[in-house]
Scaffold this motif. Structure first.
Motif, PDB file in Angstrom:
ATOM      1  N   PRO A  35     -16.821  -8.621  11.866  1.00  0.00           N
ATOM      2  CA  PRO A  35     -16.748  -9.151  10.312  1.00  0.00           C
ATOM      3  C   PRO A  35     -16.361  -7.893   9.438  1.00  0.00           C
ATOM      4  N   ALA A  36     -16.899  -6.688   9.692  1.00  0.00           N
ATOM      5  CA  ALA A  36     -16.591  -5.550   8.813  1.00  0.00           C
ATOM      6  C   ALA A  36     -15.277  -5.122   9.152  1.00  0.00           C
ATOM      7  N   ALA A  37     -14.790  -5.144  10.266  1.00  0.00           N
ATOM      8  CA  ALA A  37     -13.164  -4.667  10.806  1.00  0.00           C
ATOM      9  C   ALA A  37     -12.410  -5.715   9.890  1.00  0.00           C
ATOM     10  N   THR A  38     -12.846  -7.061   9.992  1.00  0.00           N
ATOM     11  CA  THR A  38     -11.702  -8.035   9.306  1.00  0.00           C
ATOM     12  C   THR A  38     -11.742  -7.559   7.872  1.00  0.00           C
ATOM     13  N   ALA A  39     -12.644  -7.245   7.124  1.00  0.00           N
ATOM     14  CA  ALA A  39     -12.872  -6.721   5.908  1.00  0.00           C
ATOM     15  C   ALA A  39     -11.941  -5.758   5.529  1.00  0.00           C
ATOM     16  N   LEU A  40     -12.111  -4.666   6.320  1.00  0.00           N
ATOM     17  CA  LEU A  40     -11.363  -3.284   6.297  1.00  0.00           C
ATOM     18  C   LEU A  40      -9.928  -3.696   6.389  1.00  0.00           C
ATOM     19  N   VAL A  41      -9.618  -4.291   7.359  1.00  0.00           N
ATOM     20  CA  VAL A  41      -8.027  -4.581   7.366  1.00  0.00           C
ATOM     21  C   VAL A  41      -7.444  -5.435   6.450  1.00  0.00           C
ATOM     22  N   ALA A  42      -8.453  -6.289   5.965  1.00  0.00           N
ATOM     23  CA  ALA A  42      -7.749  -7.043   4.825  1.00  0.00           C
ATOM     24  C   ALA A  42      -7.416  -6.075   3.371  1.00  0.00           C
ATOM     25  N   THR A  43      -8.463  -5.250   3.264  1.00  0.00           N
ATOM     26  CA  THR A  43      -7.978  -4.144   2.305  1.00  0.00           C
ATOM     27  C   THR A  43      -6.887  -3.252   2.485  1.00  0.00           C
ATOM     28  N   CYS A  44      -6.658  -2.935   3.702  1.00  0.00           N
ATOM     29  CA  CYS A  44      -5.522  -2.268   4.368  1.00  0.00           C
ATOM     30  C   CYS A  44      -4.230  -2.781   3.817  1.00  0.00           C
ATOM     31  N   VAL A  45      -4.357  -4.256   4.215  1.00  0.00           N
ATOM     32  CA  VAL A  45      -2.975  -5.022   3.821  1.00  0.00           C
ATOM     33  C   VAL A  45      -2.707  -4.955   2.535  1.00  0.00           C
ATOM     34  N   VAL A  46      -3.471  -4.934   1.455  1.00  0.00           N
ATOM     35  CA  VAL A  46      -3.430  -5.069   0.251  1.00  0.00           C
ATOM     36  C   VAL A  46      -2.885  -3.590  -0.293  1.00  0.00           C
ATOM     37  N   VAL A  47      -3.517  -2.552   0.076  1.00  0.00           N
ATOM     38  CA  VAL A  47      -3.576  -1.162  -0.371  1.00  0.00           C
ATOM     39  C   VAL A  47      -1.996  -0.753   0.175  1.00  0.00           C
ATOM     40  N   THR A  48      -1.718  -1.013   1.441  1.00  0.00           N
ATOM     41  CA  THR A  48      -0.559  -0.286   2.130  1.00  0.00           C
ATOM     42  C   THR A  48       0.789  -1.061   1.564  1.00  0.00           C
ATOM     43  N   ALA A  49       0.469  -2.237   1.039  1.00  0.00           N
ATOM     44  CA  ALA A  49       1.459  -3.026   0.435  1.00  0.00           C
ATOM     45  C   ALA A  49       1.822  -2.712  -1.039  1.00  0.00           C
ATOM     46  N   LEU A  50       0.719  -1.989  -1.604  1.00  0.00           N
ATOM     47  CA  LEU A  50       1.146  -1.688  -3.067  1.00  0.00           C
ATOM     48  C   LEU A  50       1.565  -0.235  -2.912  1.00  0.00           C
ATOM     49  N   LEU A  51       1.167   0.824  -1.869  1.00  0.00           N
ATOM     50  CA  LEU A  51       1.805   2.055  -1.748  1.00  0.00           C
ATOM     51  C   LEU A  51       3.103   2.450  -0.924  1.00  0.00           C
ATOM     52  N   THR A  52       3.413   1.481   0.204  1.00  0.00           N
ATOM     53  CA  THR A  52       4.230   1.858   0.966  1.00  0.00           C
ATOM     54  C   THR A  52       5.759   1.661   0.109  1.00  0.00           C
ATOM     55  N   PRO A  53       6.095   0.505  -0.815  1.00  0.00           N
ATOM     56  CA  PRO A  53       7.295   0.633  -1.346  1.00  0.00           C
ATOM     57  C   PRO A  53       7.595   1.563  -2.131  1.00  0.00           C
ATOM     58  N   PRO A  54       6.649   2.269  -3.099  1.00  0.00           N
ATOM     59  CA  PRO A  54       7.128   3.391  -4.012  1.00  0.00           C
ATOM     60  C   PRO A  54       7.330   4.660  -2.903  1.00  0.00           C
ATOM     61  N   LEU A  55       6.522   4.863  -2.165  1.00  0.00           N
ATOM     62  CA  LEU A  55       6.743   6.144  -1.044  1.00  0.00           C
ATOM     63  C   LEU A  55       7.990   5.973  -0.455  1.00  0.00           C
ATOM     64  N   THR A  56       8.631   4.760   0.223  1.00  0.00           N
ATOM     65  CA  THR A  56       9.847   4.561   0.776  1.00  0.00           C
ATOM     66  C   THR A  56      11.070   4.947  -0.217  1.00  0.00           C
ATOM     67  N   ALA A  57      10.739   4.366  -1.680  1.00  0.00           N
ATOM     68  CA  ALA A  57      11.762   4.588  -2.439  1.00  0.00           C
ATOM     69  C   ALA A  57      11.984   6.258  -2.728  1.00  0.00           C
TER      70      ALA A  57
END
Length: 337
Positions: free
Chosen positions: A285-307
């Protein structure tokens, strides 16, 4: 009402919003599925059958007719991502028990959460980024990244890391829907076109069912830790992927940064792994919640870092453009002679 367009503005919206709604239902009305039964209960609790159809459709969407350059690029990125997750899991297992950490700031952190977050790349976002900041071959590397979706590669990673042993029947069973879909999609292009439509359509359904296994108490308790894990995913996998892209795939590192994210499908992995290997059930359960947070945060940070990387070291950099101009000039000179 423009509901879909508003959901699409949220990173991983079609995954995150239904997941959130499912968590709301499970938190405030946990007996809804049993109360209504029938198809409603199936929709609420049918994570595995819905996912099996989704894996089938993903397999059908992948074409065998990929160029060697695309296969090399995608093969390097996928294999390095998996090996990085396995190494991180091995190192974490020296300090973290199988059931996860139960107290302090790191409460909820587990080897399962680390591997699930690092193992899967957000393929759709990667392809979009490469179409803008990379090359056609780099965008085409998406073809093998679909192999990371779901529990199979995480099972492989856990096996590589020596953290779990799964019966061969379980391994084959996890991959079989994908393989059958892949075979049918390559035997008939019309079937591929037909089943490919299901890839995006099924996402909100399995996300909603998965959300019904979450409780907001668990999600809130992993907030800051989830952000920390997200930054670790970008830093750790980003570093190894950039180096692999430059030295193994002969790229400029842009594809490596673009692949340093967590796929929405990774949210499904902890509960599925826990259903197969009971020793991971306490941490799921905790792992699922952590991974869900990672989905959102990495989706926000990866595009500007790639640019940023593309502007300084990639196809948008002055050095790259000068090199391409020199190649074009040399080609024109050779053609004139």
């Amino acid at each position: 009402m423009n509901i879909k367009s508003r959901i699409d503005r949220i990173p991983g919206g079609m995954m995150i919003v239904p997941l959130f709604l499912g968590a709301c239902l499970n938190t405030f009305a946990p007996g809804t599925g049993k109360f209504f039964g029938s198809f409603t209960n199936g929709l609420i609790t049918g994570t595995l059958p819905i996912l099996s159809v989704w894996f089938f459709c993903i397999g059908a969407s992948i074409s065998l007719k990929a160029t060697p350059i695309v296969l090399r690029k995608s093969g390097v990125l996928v294999s390095v991502k998996i090996l990085t997750a396995a190494l991180a899991g091995i190192l974490a297992s020296w300090f973290i028990p199988t059931e996860g950490i139960s107290s302090g700031f790191l409460s909820g952190l587990s080897v399962l959460a680390i591997i699930a977050a690092m193992n899967d790349t957000n393929g759709g976002m990667y392809m979009a980024l490469m179409q803008q900041y990379g090359t056609k071959e780099e965008a085409g590397a998406f073809c093998l990244m679909c192999l990371e979706s779901g529990p199979f590669m995480t099972m492989v990673t856990l096996g590589i890391a020596g953290l779990a042993v799964f019966p061969w029947q379980t391994m084959v069973g996890a991959l079989l829907p994908f393989v059958i879909g892949f075979a049918l999609g390559n035997l008939d292009k019309d079937l591929r076109a037909f089943f490919t439509q299901g890839v995006t359509v099924m996402v909100p359904f399995f996300a909603f069912a998965l959300g019904n296994n979450l409780n907001f108490t668990t999600i809130l308790n992993t907030g800051l830790l989830g952000i920390a894990l997200s930054l670790a995913v970008i830093a750790v996998t980003g570093t190894t992927l950039v180096l692999a892209d430059i030295f193994l795939a002969k790229g400029n590192g842009t594809a490596g940064i673009g692949a340093a994210s967590t796929a929405g499908a990774a949210v499904t992995v902890p509960p599925i792994i826990a259903s197969i290997e009971p020793s991971f059930a306490p941490s799921a359960p905790a792992a699922t919640a952590l991974v869900a947070t990672c989905v959102v945060v990495t989706a926000l940070l990866t595009p500007p870092l790639t640019a940023w990387w593309a502007r300084n070291f990639g196809v948008l950099s002055e050095r790259y453009q000068k090199a391409e101009a020199a190649k074009a000039a040399a080609f024109e000179t050779a053609a004139a002679e």
